[in-house]
Enzyme design. Structure first.
Site, PDB file in Angstrom:
ATOM      1  N   THR A 158       0.837  -1.207   0.000  1.00 21.07           N
ATOM      2  CA  THR A 158       0.000   0.000   0.000  1.00 21.07           C
ATOM      3  C   THR A 158       0.868   1.252   0.000  1.00 21.07           C
ATOM      4  O   THR A 158       1.942   1.275   0.622  1.00 21.07           O
ATOM      5  CB  THR A 158      -0.939   0.025   1.222  1.00 21.07           C
ATOM      6  OG1 THR A 158      -1.514   1.324   1.343  1.00 21.07           O
ATOM      7  CG2 THR A 158      -0.224  -0.289   2.517  1.00 21.07           C
ATOM      8  N   SER A 165      -1.431   3.368  10.388  1.00 22.68           N
ATOM      9  CA  SER A 165      -2.361   2.593  11.215  1.00 22.68           C
ATOM     10  C   SER A 165      -1.701   1.235  11.453  1.00 22.68           C
ATOM     11  O   SER A 165      -0.719   0.890  10.787  1.00 22.68           O
ATOM     12  CB  SER A 165      -3.698   2.371  10.495  1.00 22.68           C
ATOM     13  OG  SER A 165      -3.517   1.462   9.420  1.00 22.68           O
ATOM     14  N   TYR A 175      -2.892  -1.493  10.595  1.00 27.12           N
ATOM     15  CA  TYR A 175      -3.034  -2.212   9.316  1.00 27.12           C
ATOM     16  C   TYR A 175      -1.859  -1.874   8.397  1.00 27.12           C
ATOM     17  O   TYR A 175      -1.227  -2.758   7.810  1.00 27.12           O
ATOM     18  CB  TYR A 175      -4.364  -1.829   8.642  1.00 27.12           C
ATOM     19  CG  TYR A 175      -4.298  -1.918   7.139  1.00 27.12           C
ATOM     20  CD1 TYR A 175      -4.254  -3.159   6.510  1.00 27.12           C
ATOM     21  CD2 TYR A 175      -4.223  -0.764   6.340  1.00 27.12           C
ATOM     22  CE1 TYR A 175      -4.143  -3.247   5.130  1.00 27.12           C
ATOM     23  CE2 TYR A 175      -4.119  -0.851   4.970  1.00 27.12           C
ATOM     24  CZ  TYR A 175      -4.079  -2.081   4.367  1.00 27.12           C
ATOM     25  OH  TYR A 175      -3.952  -2.177   3.016  1.00 27.12           O
ATOM     26  N   HIS A 176      -1.564  -0.583   8.258  1.00 27.69           N
ATOM     27  CA  HIS A 176      -0.470  -0.194   7.371  1.00 27.69           C
ATOM     28  C   HIS A 176       0.870  -0.740   7.884  1.00 27.69           C
ATOM     29  O   HIS A 176       1.739  -1.083   7.092  1.00 27.69           O
ATOM     30  CB  HIS A 176      -0.426   1.334   7.221  1.00 27.69           C
ATOM     31  CG  HIS A 176      -1.555   1.893   6.386  1.00 27.69           C
ATOM     32  ND1 HIS A 176      -2.727   2.338   6.942  1.00 27.69           N
ATOM     33  CD2 HIS A 176      -1.698   2.051   5.049  1.00 27.69           C
ATOM     34  CE1 HIS A 176      -3.544   2.766   5.970  1.00 27.69           C
ATOM     35  NE2 HIS A 176      -2.941   2.597   4.817  1.00 27.69           N
ATOM     36  N   LYS A 222       1.524  -4.113   6.542  1.00 27.78           N
ATOM     37  CA  LYS A 222       2.028  -4.113   5.161  1.00 27.78           C
ATOM     38  C   LYS A 222       3.535  -3.838   5.152  1.00 27.78           C
ATOM     39  O   LYS A 222       4.261  -4.353   4.316  1.00 27.78           O
ATOM     40  CB  LYS A 222       1.304  -3.054   4.339  1.00 27.78           C
ATOM     41  CG  LYS A 222      -0.175  -3.328   4.131  1.00 27.78           C
ATOM     42  CD  LYS A 222      -0.400  -4.392   3.073  1.00 27.78           C
ATOM     43  CE  LYS A 222      -1.840  -4.494   2.667  1.00 27.78           C
ATOM     44  NZ  LYS A 222      -2.099  -5.530   1.667  1.00 27.78           N
TER      45      LYS A 222
HETATM   46  N1  USQ Z   1     -11.362  10.042   4.613  1.00 25.64           N
HETATM   47  C1  USQ Z   1     -12.234  11.104   4.736  1.00 25.64           C
HETATM   48  N2  USQ Z   1     -13.568  10.835   4.860  1.00 25.64           N
HETATM   49  C2  USQ Z   1     -14.057   9.567   4.829  1.00 25.64           C
HETATM   50  C3  USQ Z   1     -13.164   8.496   4.698  1.00 25.64           C
HETATM   51  C4  USQ Z   1     -11.818   8.763   4.593  1.00 25.64           C
HETATM   52  O1  USQ Z   1     -11.825  12.261   4.750  1.00 25.64           O
HETATM   53  O2  USQ Z   1     -15.282   9.423   4.954  1.00 25.64           O
HETATM   54  C5  USQ Z   1      -9.924  10.306   4.432  1.00 25.64           C
HETATM   55  C6  USQ Z   1      -9.020   9.653   5.450  1.00 25.64           C
HETATM   56  O3  USQ Z   1      -8.825  10.453   6.568  1.00 25.64           O
HETATM   57  C7  USQ Z   1      -7.752   9.422   4.640  1.00 25.64           C
HETATM   58  C8  USQ Z   1      -8.224   9.308   3.203  1.00 25.64           C
HETATM   59  O4  USQ Z   1      -9.555   9.760   3.186  1.00 25.64           O
HETATM   60  O5  USQ Z   1      -6.915  10.526   4.726  1.00 25.64           O
HETATM   61  C9  USQ Z   1      -8.210   7.897   2.662  1.00 25.64           C
HETATM   62  O6  USQ Z   1      -8.944   7.074   3.532  1.00 25.64           O
HETATM   63  P1  USQ Z   1      -9.515   5.639   3.068  1.00 25.64           P
HETATM   64  O7  USQ Z   1     -10.310   5.094   4.198  1.00 25.64           O
HETATM   65  O8  USQ Z   1     -10.151   5.731   1.736  1.00 25.64           O
HETATM   66  O9  USQ Z   1      -8.180   4.845   2.792  1.00 25.64           O
HETATM   67  P2  USQ Z   1      -7.094   4.238   3.775  1.00 25.64           P
HETATM   68  O10 USQ Z   1      -7.541   4.125   5.173  1.00 25.64           O
HETATM   69  O11 USQ Z   1      -5.869   5.029   3.524  1.00 25.64           O
HETATM   70  O12 USQ Z   1      -6.968   2.766   3.215  1.00 25.64           O
HETATM   71  C10 USQ Z   1      -7.373   2.404   1.897  1.00 25.64           C
HETATM   72  C11 USQ Z   1      -7.606   0.908   1.860  1.00 25.64           C
HETATM   73  C12 USQ Z   1      -6.309   0.204   2.177  1.00 25.64           C
HETATM   74  C13 USQ Z   1      -5.221   0.678   1.248  1.00 25.64           C
HETATM   75  C14 USQ Z   1      -5.109   2.176   1.276  1.00 25.64           C
HETATM   76  C15 USQ Z   1      -4.180   2.740   0.250  1.00 25.64           C
HETATM   77  O13 USQ Z   1      -8.616   0.559   2.774  1.00 25.64           O
HETATM   78  O14 USQ Z   1      -6.477  -1.183   2.048  1.00 25.64           O
HETATM   79  O15 USQ Z   1      -4.010   0.121   1.679  1.00 25.64           O
HETATM   80  O16 USQ Z   1      -6.377   2.742   0.972  1.00 25.64           O
HETATM   81  S1  USQ Z   1      -3.315   4.126   0.892  1.00 25.64           S
HETATM   82  O17 USQ Z   1      -4.242   5.061   1.502  1.00 25.64           O
HETATM   83  O18 USQ Z   1      -2.590   4.719  -0.181  1.00 25.64           O
HETATM   84  O19 USQ Z   1      -2.492   3.592   1.926  1.00 25.64           O
END
Ligand code: USQ
Length: 532
Positions: free
Chosen positions: A223, A267, A269-270, A273
């Site tokens: 990720t 997190s 989770y991260h 990874k």
């Molecule tokens: N966010 C909002 N509002 C929401 C949901 C999320 O502002 O209702 C924000 C979060 O604070 C964060 C961003 O959107 O800054 C992304 O959140 P997310 O829940 O879409 O993604 P994340 O938790 O980062 O995890 C997701 C996948 C995970 C993958 C990751 C890629 O669930 O499996 O590893 O995206 S990355 O984010 O590049 O690490």
């Protein structure tokens, strides 16, 4: 024009039988020195697909070999055997159909951990998902694809090993992990469950591959979140520092070339990874396994040609606070008439990619295996966005194409993440070495999602899970619903703060910014520079 993998040779091919012919495992030497030795001493191998070749030098190119045929994604091994761990999931199912439609022999395992965890939240996929047997039956009926499935938990090495022996995969795609940051932050039990499943599961897979299919490539889902958001503004390279990276310290230059780049996960989770990264990296080093570690951005969308071909073939679509990713959630909120939940200031920058584009990347990676011992990383993103810009885009598409009136709301951020930070991500390998060009725009995919959610039967399922959309899982361990800080109309707020840069190697980066320890609460305005 030559296909991107035309010049790859037996050295990259999983049918090349190195085991028993080339004694390099556990030798502790670099790939280069062993390769030199092989080339100078003219070592010979056999081919598991073409026994008529007997012993031969591993120098036949994909373009020359009868077992590799040209496709729109590069040369692909005839009826390539690909095993997908986590085949019932959002990505696993979609990829299985895509690979099957390209003539691959797809096998897969799943223990339904995702279905169960979404169930635990009191939610469900708003796009209905049939039991796996029915999905597989529909794939056969509609697309003529046979998916060899076993219900196996990847932690059960005995069962997984037996299945690997039966199938002898030539590539293993590892999607068999719990993919949620919030789920890993619920409490100690959840953090342990995520790390145990992900880290120990992957470690077991590595040992099994060493024993059973050492020539297969592992395409492992990492990720972009492993890297976090370096506050210094250091570019997010593709897993490792480039060869010419230099650290200036104590009046001396120190080469960083080839070192794994620092990780700053966001997190537990991260973190899992990140641990996987080290385990996969070491396995490639110790045993000459070969792997692509795919640092994927936040994924969104519902569409590929195959999943859209029949309602029974659709992939899941989650919108709850644990398993819904941000764009999918915003689209669902827009469809329901709920103001879009922007966490904090909404200045967080992440890499994103549409489902359809991500699947294409995966096919290209599967078709272009690394060399023995090669651990390689690709940053799989097609665009960088601030959360609040995503919300604006969803609101715009919803209003222009569906006549929906959408409000935006800033809510307390339940996560611990940089509120305002520079972000320069490098993603050069997929476009330059693997021939990938993203062709699904954010707007197109948002429109597709809204179209799907507008169907009455899906809207009804969406309404049923409305109560699990607003977040209550805090990184602090608190369990309380976030409060709304502000509600505003789209287009009424200026975009400020850092400008993200995606370096694809197709053009020079055009944005520079101070390389100091940035004060995260103080927006710095990026300076545009002229290209030389
Ligand atoms: N966010 C909002 N509002 C929401 C949901 C999320 O502002 O209702 C924000 C979060 O604070 C964060 C961003 O959107 O800054 C992304 O959140 P997310 O829940 O879409 O993604 P994340 O938790 O980062 O995890 C997701 C996948 C995970 C993958 C990751 C890629 O669930 O499996 O590893 O995206 S990355 O984010 O590049 O690490």
């Amino acid at each position: 024009m030559k296909l991107h993998n035309a010049e790859k040779t037996c050295w990259n091919c999983p049918a090349a039988m190195l085991k028993g012919n080339v004694d390099f495992r556990a030798c502790g030497q670099s790939v280069e020195s062993i390769r030199d030795k092989i080339e100078s001493e003219g070592l010979l191998i056999e081919c598991s697909r073409r026994s008529e070749l007997g012993l031969f030098e591993p120098s036949i190119t994909f373009e020359e070999c009868l077992e590799w045929r040209p496709t729109e994604y590069g040369y692909l091994l005839n009826e390539m055997r690909v095993m997908i761990l986590g085949v019932d999931g959002y990505l696993g199912w979609t990829l299985a159909l895509k690979l099957g439609s390209l003539g691959c022999r797809v096998s897969g395992v799943d223990c339904f951990i995702r279905r169960n965890a979404v169930d635990e939240k009191g939610s469900h996929s708003v796009v209905p998902i049939a039991p796996i047997e029915e999905r597989i039956g529909a794939a056969r009926e509609v697309l003529g694809i046979d998916i060899e499935f076993r219900e196996i938990d990847i932690l059960d090495r005995e069962k997984l090993g037996a299945f690997m022996r039966e199938v002898e995969p030539e590539a293993v795609v590892h999607y068999g992990e719990i993919p949620s940051a919030p789920y890993s932050m619920v409490d100690c039990d959840h953090a342990i469950k995520v790390q145990h499943n992900n880290v120990i599961g992957t470690l077991g897979v590595l040992f099994l591959m060493k024993e059973i299919v050492p020539e297969a490539s592992l395409i492992k889902l990492g990720t972009m979140g492993e890297y976090g958001a370096p506050l210094t503004g250091r570019p997010i390279f593709e897993g490792m520092f480039p060869a010419d990276a230099v650290l200036l310290w104590n009046d001396r230059e120190w080469s960083l070339g080839g070192e794994l780049t620092p990780r700053d996960p966001v997190s537990f989770y991260h973190v899992s990874k990140v641990q996987d990264t080290f385990n996969v990296y070491e396995a490639c080093k110790y045993w000459w396994l070969r792997s692509y570690d795919v640092m994927q951005g936040v994924i969104y969308g519902v569409h590929t040609e195959q999943v859209a071909s029949d309602p029974r073939l659709r992939t899941r679509f989650d919108v709850d606070e644990w398993f819904g990713t941000v764009v999918n959630r915003f689209v669902a909120q827009a469809a329901m008439g709920m103001p879009l939940t922007i966490y904090g200031e909404g200045q967080q920058i992440r890499g994103y990619i549409a489902l359809e584009d991500a699947m294409e990347c995966m096919v290209r990676l599967i078709s272009s295996p690394p060399e023995p011992g090669q651990y390689d990383v690709v940053n799989q993103v097609s665009g960088l966005h601030k959360v609040r810009e995503l919300a604006e885009t969803v609101a715009k598409v919803a209003s222009e194409k569906f006549d929906l009136k959408v409000e935006l709301q800033r809510v307390e951020n339940p996560r611990v993440e940089a509120a305002n930070h520079p972000f320069e991500a490098v993603s050069t390998k997929l476009p330059n070495e693997l021939g990938f060009q993203p062709d699904t725009s954010l707007e197109t995919e948002i429109e597709r999602m809204l179209g799907l959610l507008a169907r009455p039967e899906i809207m009804e399922r969406l309404r049923m899970v409305e109560h699990v959309v607003r977040p209550r899982t805090w990184w602090s361990g608190d369990k309380r619903e976030v409060e709304t800080l502000e509600i505003y109309m789209p287009g009424t707020k200026e975009t400020d703060g850092f400008t993200p840069t995606l370096v694809t190697g197709k053009e020079e980066a055009t944005t520079i910014r101070p390389k100091t320890n940035a004060d995260v609460s103080t927006p710095l305005v990026a300076v545009e520079v002229e290209k030389e």
